[in-house]
Design a protein around this motif. Structure first.
Motif, short mmCIF file in Angstrom:
data_model
loop_
_atom_site.label_atom_id
_atom_site.label_comp_id
_atom_site.label_asym_id
_atom_site.label_seq_id
_atom_site.Cartn_x
_atom_site.Cartn_y
_atom_site.Cartn_z
N GLU A 162 1.81 4.74 3.18
CA GLU A 162 0.63 4.32 3.95
C GLU A 162 0.26 5.36 5.00
O GLU A 162 0.59 5.18 6.19
N LYS A 219 -3.07 9.67 1.23
CA LYS A 219 -4.10 9.03 0.40
C LYS A 219 -5.18 10.05 0.03
O LYS A 219 -5.68 10.07 -1.09
N THR A 238 -3.43 0.02 -0.72
CA THR A 238 -3.18 0.01 0.72
C THR A 238 -3.22 -1.41 1.28
O THR A 238 -4.00 -2.24 0.82
N SER A 239 -2.37 -1.66 2.29
CA SER A 239 -2.38 -3.01 2.87
C SER A 239 -3.14 -3.03 4.19
O SER A 239 -3.46 -4.10 4.69
N HIS A 255 -4.83 -4.99 -3.50
CA HIS A 255 -3.68 -5.13 -2.61
C HIS A 255 -2.71 -6.15 -3.18
O HIS A 255 -2.94 -7.36 -3.13
N ILE A 301 3.09 0.86 10.74
CA ILE A 301 1.67 0.49 10.90
C ILE A 301 1.27 0.61 12.38
O ILE A 301 0.22 1.17 12.72
#
Ligand code: TC6
Length: 694
Positions: free
Chosen positions: A381, A386, A407-408, A429, A530
């Motif tokens: 992530e 990406k 991706t979340s 997702h 995150i």
């Protein structure tokens, strides 16, 4: 007379045929027709025996669920079944498709049942929070014994025709044309003067004196919070202990109790919501779809491997790409091991393991992806990673290929801009473990084309997922709400609650585990990464550092290191409160000048749940989710929200939107925290005295 059921004579056999698409549900008209046609058949001197059959795709698949909760209209289904059972001509049920619920109960009122190989039978009422209320709980134990009947009724799973034959639910399998076979079967019986076989006259056997108490114990954990499975056990017990008519009375009482229960209302809501999510507002049903015959997954980690398995399971060839050979080999070995474990549990055969592995083709080269119809990226992530992947995909993939990201949290619109074809890009997702969890949040970007959306929504169902369409925002629907809850859970601990107390409140509401046990399971480092990414990208909106960051930095990553918010013993997933973590929390409070206070369970419930409801309302306002039911389905299939509470917003209605709005406003006043700023939608609903569902 109802035209949904017709009677005709085929030679010397009367045929009663149900025609009420799509699933021949036993609505009022069908029930009326079934009785009228039975009487016609009984009056028909030329008919030596009768056959009941469904037209179209199935034998009746159950009562008409849309009638539940409305004033009942006769004839009642138990009376219909009783009339079939009382028939003095032999009646044969000819089964194809899915003879479920009331459908199977009608068949159990017949003297014999024949089925095609592909048919399934079952009593899935328990999944709707009710029980088989047309004699199913009284007749099935009489036919196959109490133990087996409990297994079929309490699990509610469909039984394949072959197994139904073995159990004695079905008397014969028909190889060729069902009607022809059923007519021949009925003729043979009539010619041999076969006796009537009324199940009500049989004695239900209980194989083990402690059967019912043991069965109850065996399901206690899995069925926590559900009412229907336990009522089903009571009803089967009545079949063993009471004469048939009294057993039927008991079944009726238990059924009536369940029908009006909040659990059943919620479960029926989920049944329709799960089907409704597939119908995307504004996307016509006839939107063209692209062909998906060959898929690729980028990344052979836990997520990539799990995603690839979904396609192999559905018979769709899938390439899996890694940049390093050892990572690729390891990923493939994990997939094989997963399949072998499933085979060990008897859920698939050794041959199926090989067939599925044969559909998974490992590769190290992007150039191998030139023929695929869909690629799903499941790499680290991080926007830079990406960017590298999507630029490569744009270079090698054929025109019209769908480029999806798993991706979340990251911005799908930005990812789309890394390609020259943003209209072909969208989010898919998956939820971990990706081969198990049923939810698929399909994320529509600003430029995603309609046919791409239609294709991905359709594909979701093909691979056994419940696909829900959402829009782009940080965390989409599920994680956006989850992050708000997580922040509140942490804040509650900061103020004085213990992680175990917070977890218990949400576990008691019906979640499979609390927020801290959940982050230990997922890996504390996931949330940490995150937050760190956010702190880098958007420092003004990033969460402040707290004690959980410190845990990660000390190597307490969750279950995988046997230490996270809780401690874990080797090979045991039970969270154990940790004195080390308590000390860390105490130190954090001290540094922040926080005086710990008693926090009540009610406050935990309100803050953890209402923050999600408020966020859900904002999500609806912004159009990130189209309808409350989309939010509810996401929470049920992605996060284990208890089905018997119908989803976060359905639950909110049961609490009362006004009650929630008042509390949200109060928390906003007290904290000044933006997260508590009431959503305009919440405010409007509260003022109008409405709920999310009207
Ligand atoms: C019962 O029998 C109680 C008896 C006691 C009485 C005293 N009623 O799922 P699909 C609709 S309880 C009304 O997409 P599939 C469904 O909403 C019942 N509608 O198709 C959908 O409508 P849409 C026990 C029903 O091929 C359409 O049919 N039976 C019912 O993937 C197609 O459905 C069950 O619980 C119904 N009973 O699967 C069985 N069933 O197109 C429930 C379906 O407008 N049904 N619809 O969205 C199923 O499990 C599946 O539908 C299936 C077919 C396996 C029959």
């Amino acid at each position: 007379m109802s035209d949904l059921v017709s009677y005709r004579l085929e030679g010397d056999i009367g045929v009663i045929s149900v025609n009420y698409p799509p699933v021949n549900a036993l609505g009022q008209g069908v029930r009326e027709g079934l009785v009228a046609c039975l009487r016609q058949g009984l009056d028909d001197d030329q008919a030596k025996a009768l056959v009941v059959i469904g037209e179209g795709r199935t034998f009746p698949a159950g009562a008409d669920i849309r009638e539940f909760g409305k004033p009942p209209q006769g004839p009642a289904l138990p009376d219909v079944v009783a009339e079939y059972e009382a028939s003095d001509k032999l009646v044969v049920a000819a089964i194809h498709g899915t003879a479920l619920g009331g459908g199977l109960e009608v068949a159990l009122g017949c003297d014999y049942r024949v089925a095609v190989d592909s048919a399934k039978v079952g009593l899935p009422e328990v999944k709707l929070g009710i029980l088989p209320g047309a004699g199913g709980t009284q007749r099935l134990p009489r036919l196959i014994g109490a133990q087996k009947a409990l297994e079929v009724i309490v699990a509610g799973n469909p039984v394949k025709a072959k197994d139904a034959l073995e159990l004695g639910i079905v008397d014969e399998l028909i190889g060729g044309d069902l009607l022809e076979g059923a007519l021949a079967f009925a003729r043979k019986l009539a010619a041999g003067n076969a006796p009537l076989r009324r199940i009500r006259d049989l004695q239900a056997k209980k194989e083990d004196p402690d059967l019912f108490s043991n069965f109850e114990k065996s399901i206690a954990r899995k069925q926590r919070g559900f009412k229907a499975p336990f009522h089903c056990i009571k009803a089967v017990q009545a079949a063993v202990e009471l004469p048939f008519d009294e057993g039927m009375k008991r079944e009726r009482e238990l059924f009536a109790e369940l029908l009006v229960s909040p659990e059943s209302r919620a479960q029926r809501h989920v049944f329709f919501a799960e089907r409704e999510v597939a119908k995307v507002p504004g996307l016509p049903k006839d939107t063209p779809k692209r062909d998906i015959n060959q898929v690729a997954v980028i990344g052979a980690g836990t997520m990539g491997g799990g995603i690839a398995m979904n396609f192999a399971n559905a018979g769709i060839p899938v390439k899996i790409l890694e940049v390093k050979e050892d990572a690729l080999e390891k990923g493939i070995a994990v997939i094989r091991k997963n399949y072998e474990n499933t085979a060990k549990k008897g859920r698939i055969t050794a041959q199926q393991v090989e067939d599925r592995m044969a559909l998974i083709q490992p590769t190290l080269s992007y150039d191998d992806l030139s023929d695929v119809d869909l690629v799903i990226e499941a790499v680290f992530e991080n926007m830079d990673v990406k960017k590298a992947v999507f630029s490569e995909l744009d270079r090698v993939c054929k025109p019209g290929a769908i480029l999806a990201t798993n991706t979340s949290t990251l911005d799908v619109n930005r990812i789309a801009e890394f390609t020259q074809r943003p209209e072909d890009v969208m989010g898919m997702h998956f939820f971990s473990p990706a081969n198990v969890m049923k939810l698929l949040e399909n994320v529509r970007g600003e430029k995603t084309a309609d046919d791409v959306v239609a294709t991905v929504m359709d594909l979701s169902r093909r691979i056994g997922k419940v696909g829900v369409l959402v829009g782009v925002c940080h965390g989409f629907v599920g994680n956006r709400m989850l992050h708000k809850r997580q922040a509140e859970a942490i804040q509650l601990v900061n103020e004085g609650a213990s992680p175990a107390q917070v977890d218990k409140v949400l576990f008691d509401l019906g979640f499979p585990m609390g927020p801290f046990a959940m982050s230990d399971l997922a890996g504390m480092d996931v949330g940490y990464r995150i937050r760190e990414e956010l702190r880098k990208e958007d420092p003004d909106n990033a969460p402040p550092r707290n004690w959980t960051d410190e845990l990660v930095e000390q190597g307490r990553l969750g279950q995988k290191t046997q230490a996270g918010v809780f401690d874990y013993k080797e090979g045991d997933r039970t969270p154990v409160p940790s004195s080390e973590v308590d000390a860390l929390i105490a130190k954090f409070r001290e540094e922040q000048g926080i005086q710990a206070r008693e926090v009540s369970d009610q406050e935990i419930l309100e803050r953890c749940m209402y923050v999600m409801v408020n966020e859900g309302a904002k999500i609806l306002e912004e159009g990130i989710a189209a309808r409350p039911l989309d939010v509810d389905v996401i929470w049920i299939y992605g996060y284990g929200f208890p089905v018997y509470r119908g989803g976060v917003l359905f639950w909110a209605d049961s609490v009362g939107v006004k009650t929630i709005y008042d509390k949200v406003s109060q928390f906003h006043k007290e904290t000044g925290n933006d997260v508590w700023k009431p959503a305009a939608l919440l405010e409007n609903l509260a003022n109008e005295g409405k709920g999310f569902y009207g």
